[in-house]
Write a protein that holds these residues in place. Structure first.
Motif, PDB file in Angstrom:
ATOM      1  N   PHE A  22      -4.152   0.836  -1.942  1.00 29.92           N
ATOM      2  CA  PHE A  22      -3.652  -0.451  -2.424  1.00 29.92           C
ATOM      3  C   PHE A  22      -2.814  -0.281  -3.675  1.00 29.92           C
ATOM      4  O   PHE A  22      -3.153   0.481  -4.584  1.00 29.92           O
ATOM      5  CB  PHE A  22      -4.858  -1.346  -2.719  1.00 29.92           C
ATOM      6  CG  PHE A  22      -4.527  -2.614  -3.450  1.00 29.92           C
ATOM      7  CD1 PHE A  22      -4.747  -2.716  -4.815  1.00 29.92           C
ATOM      8  CD2 PHE A  22      -3.995  -3.698  -2.783  1.00 29.92           C
ATOM      9  CE1 PHE A  22      -4.444  -3.875  -5.504  1.00 29.92           C
ATOM     10  CE2 PHE A  22      -3.688  -4.864  -3.454  1.00 29.92           C
ATOM     11  CZ  PHE A  22      -3.927  -4.959  -4.819  1.00 29.92           C
ATOM     12  N   TYR A  64       0.853  -1.181   0.000  1.00 29.67           N
ATOM     13  CA  TYR A  64       0.000   0.000   0.000  1.00 29.67           C
ATOM     14  C   TYR A  64       0.892   1.235   0.000  1.00 29.67           C
ATOM     15  O   TYR A  64       2.039   1.190   0.444  1.00 29.67           O
ATOM     16  CB  TYR A  64      -0.876   0.050   1.268  1.00 29.67           C
ATOM     17  CG  TYR A  64      -1.913  -1.033   1.380  1.00 29.67           C
ATOM     18  CD1 TYR A  64      -1.592  -2.288   1.901  1.00 29.67           C
ATOM     19  CD2 TYR A  64      -3.235  -0.806   0.998  1.00 29.67           C
ATOM     20  CE1 TYR A  64      -2.540  -3.285   2.018  1.00 29.67           C
ATOM     21  CE2 TYR A  64      -4.198  -1.794   1.118  1.00 29.67           C
ATOM     22  CZ  TYR A  64      -3.851  -3.028   1.629  1.00 29.67           C
ATOM     23  OH  TYR A  64      -4.803  -4.018   1.745  1.00 29.67           O
ATOM     24  N   GLN A  78       0.886   5.343   1.214  1.00 28.73           N
ATOM     25  CA  GLN A  78       0.191   6.337   2.022  1.00 28.73           C
ATOM     26  C   GLN A  78       0.821   7.700   1.797  1.00 28.73           C
ATOM     27  O   GLN A  78       1.925   7.974   2.261  1.00 28.73           O
ATOM     28  CB  GLN A  78       0.261   5.963   3.509  1.00 28.73           C
ATOM     29  CG  GLN A  78      -0.550   6.876   4.405  1.00 28.73           C
ATOM     30  CD  GLN A  78      -0.550   6.425   5.850  1.00 28.73           C
ATOM     31  OE1 GLN A  78       0.252   5.586   6.266  1.00 28.73           O
ATOM     32  NE2 GLN A  78      -1.452   6.967   6.643  1.00 28.73           N
ATOM     33  N   LEU A  81       3.752   0.984   2.608  1.00 26.57           N
ATOM     34  CA  LEU A  81       3.425   0.005   3.640  1.00 26.57           C
ATOM     35  C   LEU A  81       3.290  -1.382   3.033  1.00 26.57           C
ATOM     36  O   LEU A  81       2.725  -1.546   1.954  1.00 26.57           O
ATOM     37  CB  LEU A  81       2.108   0.365   4.321  1.00 26.57           C
ATOM     38  CG  LEU A  81       2.068   1.681   5.092  1.00 26.57           C
ATOM     39  CD1 LEU A  81       0.632   2.042   5.447  1.00 26.57           C
ATOM     40  CD2 LEU A  81       2.906   1.576   6.347  1.00 26.57           C
ATOM     41  N   GLY A 107      -1.387  12.944   4.652  1.00 22.31           N
ATOM     42  CA  GLY A 107      -2.762  13.340   4.916  1.00 22.31           C
ATOM     43  C   GLY A 107      -3.812  12.428   4.330  1.00 22.31           C
ATOM     44  O   GLY A 107      -4.998  12.775   4.304  1.00 22.31           O
ATOM     45  N   GLN A 108      -3.407  11.276   3.867  1.00 21.50           N
ATOM     46  CA  GLN A 108      -4.360  10.347   3.253  1.00 21.50           C
ATOM     47  C   GLN A 108      -4.273   8.983   3.917  1.00 21.50           C
ATOM     48  O   GLN A 108      -3.304   8.665   4.608  1.00 21.50           O
ATOM     49  CB  GLN A 108      -4.025  10.182   1.768  1.00 21.50           C
ATOM     50  CG  GLN A 108      -3.808  11.482   1.040  1.00 21.50           C
ATOM     51  CD  GLN A 108      -4.634  11.561  -0.188  1.00 21.50           C
ATOM     52  OE1 GLN A 108      -5.275  10.609  -0.596  1.00 21.50           O
ATOM     53  NE2 GLN A 108      -4.647  12.722  -0.814  1.00 21.50           N
ATOM     54  N   GLY A 109      -5.268   8.174   3.666  1.00 18.69           N
ATOM     55  CA  GLY A 109      -5.212   6.793   4.097  1.00 18.69           C
ATOM     56  C   GLY A 109      -4.402   5.972   3.111  1.00 18.69           C
ATOM     57  O   GLY A 109      -4.187   6.388   1.966  1.00 18.69           O
ATOM     58  N   PRO A 110      -3.951   4.810   3.524  1.00 21.17           N
ATOM     59  CA  PRO A 110      -3.202   3.943   2.607  1.00 21.17           C
ATOM     60  C   PRO A 110      -4.056   3.552   1.401  1.00 21.17           C
ATOM     61  O   PRO A 110      -5.266   3.357   1.520  1.00 21.17           O
ATOM     62  CB  PRO A 110      -2.888   2.719   3.472  1.00 21.17           C
ATOM     63  CG  PRO A 110      -2.946   3.207   4.885  1.00 21.17           C
ATOM     64  CD  PRO A 110      -4.026   4.246   4.875  1.00 21.17           C
TER      65      PRO A 110
END
Lengths: 115, 114
Positions: free
Chosen positions: A45, A35, A37, A91, A40-43
């Motif tokens: 895919f 992933y 990231q 990640l 300021g954002q979510g991970p």
């Protein structure tokens, strides 16, 4: 037991260079995920491996990104001709399988900075 | 479009006060729901998950979450916050068995003041 590990923890590179990011999953986990990231954002895919094969690479942003998992364990994410927009935390996660209910365990990430 | 929304970017709470973080999802079917916490320099840690059954689920570190199908929500709560709860919190979904990848919200940063 040992969790998911990622190396390096930080990587600073110049625009246009090639980088490799490594992920060591939990032993025995057949599924491995990458992933990305951004700040300021979510991970988000990138790619999923089941065993040695990339079962889903639909999240890779372009053909500068490539990942391998030759022996079904360690995986390497490779980025060619890096751009400043590639700066993010990458990640890695692994799970026993990709089946329903199998929890994904995350590594601490590699922070990539492209200058 | 399918999405996970966390409406609050940043929440500040006093130590000892209660905390509620909101999460809404937009999917055709009810997904499998998760809350993760990410502390500085740490990986994502699973706090709790909802698959089915009792709509109030208990997690680690004293957190709980309530699934409300009618509101497409899965809000996270903690009755009394500790300074160590300062972190970023992510709501995520998986659409098993048709999919396996986690889709995350943008996250909520929690600051705890003394």
């Amino acid at each position: 037991g040992a969790g998911v590990s990622q190396t390096p923890s930080n990587k600073v590179t110049e625009k246009g260079k090639y980088v490799e990011l490594r992920c060591d999953p939990i032993s025995g986990h057949t599924a491995l995920y990458w992933y990305r990231q951004s700040l300021g954002q979510g991970p988000e895919f990138l790619i999923y491996f089941q065993g040695t094969g990339a079962a889903d690479d639909s999240g890779l942003p372009n053909d500068r990104f490539f990942a391998v998992r030759p022996e079904g364990s360690v995986s390497t994410l490779k980025i060619q001709r890096t751009e400043r927009g590639d700066s993010a935390v990458y990640l890695c996660a692994s799970s026993l399988t990709a089946g329903t209910g199998d929890e994904q365990y995350f590594g601490p990430g590699t922070r990539l900075t492209v200058t | 479009a399918q999405s996970v929304t966390q409406p609050d970017i940043h929440i500040t709470v006093s130590e000892g006060a209660s905390l509620e973080l909101r999460c809404n999802y937009s999917y055709g079917a009810t997904p499998y729901l998760f809350w993760y916490v990410q502390s500085p320099g740490q990986g994502l840690q699973l706090l709790l998950k909802y698959f089915s059954g009792d709509t109030l689920v208990q997690g680690i570190k004293g957190f709980e979450a309530e699934f409300k199908r009618s509101q497409s929500s899965f809000n996270l709560r903690k009755p009394s916050v500790h300074w160590s709860d300062a972190a970023e919190y992510f709501c995520a979904v998986v659409l098993w068995p048709n999919d396996y990848k986690l889709s995350f919200g943008a996250g909520t940063t929690v600051t705890v003041r003394a």
